[in-house]
Design a protein around this motif. Sequence first.
Motif, PDB file in Angstrom:
ATOM      1  N   PHE A 125      -4.883 -14.756   9.776  1.00 51.32           N
ATOM      2  CA  PHE A 125      -5.241 -15.570   8.606  1.00 51.32           C
ATOM      3  C   PHE A 125      -5.189 -14.788   7.296  1.00 51.32           C
ATOM      4  N   LYS A 126      -5.997 -13.759   7.176  1.00 47.86           N
ATOM      5  CA  LYS A 126      -6.029 -13.007   5.913  1.00 47.86           C
ATOM      6  C   LYS A 126      -4.650 -12.430   5.586  1.00 47.86           C
ATOM      7  N   GLY A 127      -4.007 -11.805   6.568  1.00 48.20           N
ATOM      8  CA  GLY A 127      -2.695 -11.210   6.318  1.00 48.20           C
ATOM      9  C   GLY A 127      -1.650 -12.252   5.981  1.00 48.20           C
ATOM     10  N   ALA A 128      -1.663 -13.370   6.705  1.00 49.40           N
ATOM     11  CA  ALA A 128      -0.716 -14.446   6.428  1.00 49.40           C
ATOM     12  C   ALA A 128      -0.947 -15.021   5.032  1.00 49.40           C
ATOM     13  N   TYR A 129      -2.213 -15.228   4.694  1.00 51.91           N
ATOM     14  CA  TYR A 129      -2.573 -15.779   3.383  1.00 51.91           C
ATOM     15  C   TYR A 129      -2.057 -14.889   2.249  1.00 51.91           C
ATOM     16  N   PHE A 130      -2.310 -13.590   2.359  1.00 50.98           N
ATOM     17  CA  PHE A 130      -1.925 -12.708   1.265  1.00 50.98           C
ATOM     18  C   PHE A 130      -0.435 -12.357   1.277  1.00 50.98           C
ATOM     19  N   ALA A 147       5.576  -2.506   8.482  1.00 52.51           N
ATOM     20  CA  ALA A 147       4.422  -3.038   7.752  1.00 52.51           C
ATOM     21  C   ALA A 147       3.504  -3.761   8.723  1.00 52.51           C
ATOM     22  N   ASP A 148       2.216  -3.603   8.505  1.00 48.58           N
ATOM     23  CA  ASP A 148       1.196  -4.284   9.283  1.00 48.58           C
ATOM     24  C   ASP A 148       0.703  -5.461   8.455  1.00 48.58           C
ATOM     25  N   GLN A 149       0.855  -6.677   8.965  1.00 50.25           N
ATOM     26  CA  GLN A 149       0.467  -7.857   8.198  1.00 50.25           C
ATOM     27  C   GLN A 149      -1.025  -7.866   7.871  1.00 50.25           C
ATOM     28  N   ALA A 150      -1.819  -7.138   8.627  1.00 48.57           N
ATOM     29  CA  ALA A 150      -3.256  -7.082   8.362  1.00 48.57           C
ATOM     30  C   ALA A 150      -3.599  -6.186   7.172  1.00 48.57           C
ATOM     31  N   SER A 151      -2.629  -5.403   6.707  1.00 54.00           N
ATOM     32  CA  SER A 151      -2.869  -4.445   5.640  1.00 54.00           C
ATOM     33  C   SER A 151      -2.335  -4.963   4.305  1.00 54.00           C
ATOM     34  N   LEU A 152      -3.215  -5.207   3.355  1.00 58.19           N
ATOM     35  CA  LEU A 152      -2.776  -5.654   2.037  1.00 58.19           C
ATOM     36  C   LEU A 152      -1.940  -4.587   1.343  1.00 58.19           C
ATOM     37  N   GLN A 153      -2.230  -3.318   1.648  1.00 55.22           N
ATOM     38  CA  GLN A 153      -1.417  -2.241   1.085  1.00 55.22           C
ATOM     39  C   GLN A 153       0.016  -2.318   1.598  1.00 55.22           C
ATOM     40  N   ASP A 154       0.171  -2.564   2.896  1.00 52.84           N
ATOM     41  CA  ASP A 154       1.511  -2.702   3.466  1.00 52.84           C
ATOM     42  C   ASP A 154       2.237  -3.914   2.895  1.00 52.84           C
ATOM     43  N   ILE A 155       1.515  -5.007   2.707  1.00 54.23           N
ATOM     44  CA  ILE A 155       2.120  -6.196   2.100  1.00 54.23           C
ATOM     45  C   ILE A 155       2.625  -5.864   0.701  1.00 54.23           C
ATOM     46  N   GLY A 156       1.855  -5.070  -0.022  1.00 53.07           N
ATOM     47  CA  GLY A 156       2.275  -4.637  -1.354  1.00 53.07           C
ATOM     48  C   GLY A 156       3.527  -3.785  -1.316  1.00 53.07           C
ATOM     49  N   HIS A 157       3.598  -2.878  -0.341  1.00 51.32           N
ATOM     50  CA  HIS A 157       4.797  -2.036  -0.206  1.00 51.32           C
ATOM     51  C   HIS A 157       6.020  -2.888   0.119  1.00 51.32           C
TER      52      HIS A 157
END
Length: 244
Positions: A108-113, A54-64
């Motif tokens: 920041f964005k990836g960590a936040y989400f 998973a790439d922390q910059a990707s909200l899709q990956d965070i969802g997976h």
Amino acid sequence: MTNKIAIVTGGNSGIGYATAKEMIANGIKVIITGRRKDAIEKAALEIGAIPFVADQASLQDIGHLYNFVKEQFSQIDILFINAGITGEGSLIENASESNFDNVININFKGAYFTLSKFVPLLNEGASVVFLSSIVAATHKANSSVYQASKAALNSIAKTAASELASRKIRVNIVSPGPTRTEVLSKSGMDEATVSGIFDNLVNIIPLKKLGIPEDVAKMVMYLSSDSASFITGSEFLIDGGFML
């Protein structure tokens, strides 16, 4: 710590790897994430972790990642949001949009989400730890985007500590100083340049040595344990006295 479940983002090298290894040695089941399939699977095999690409910059990956963890474990006890990059050094007047987006999206964005998405899965009394940096409180030339990303991260961590306190969930920050990891090499610096930077830093650190990933890992482990049950919204500098 036996039977606890942890997630470590960016767990295939450096501080993330050392922390996952420390947690596993203490009986914690750990999911580590990373962008490169070969690297994350190799690291997981070495320390006995569960790999997830998973790439922390990707909200899709965070969802997976969220779906995987919810399906396999239902709840988690520890969330170490570690993944980050330094990006390219440049003066503000020479800044590029691509570098700005890369650094902010991961740090920041990836960590936040990541936190936002996993709040529902955090057990009561869970621990969240953000990997920040002492640069959040510095203002050196050629590092504006990286410094700003970590300062923003610190702000969010403290707000999260306030929001989650009613569930006894603790949110803390670890901010390493000069630490011998691969992060400078990954930013594009050659080995001679990196060695020169580290040698210079040793001379100005009061303890006259660089930190190692295991130094940070032990602090994260402490903050994730019941011994730190009365600590939240705090930042811990691990810098050999660099900020004195």
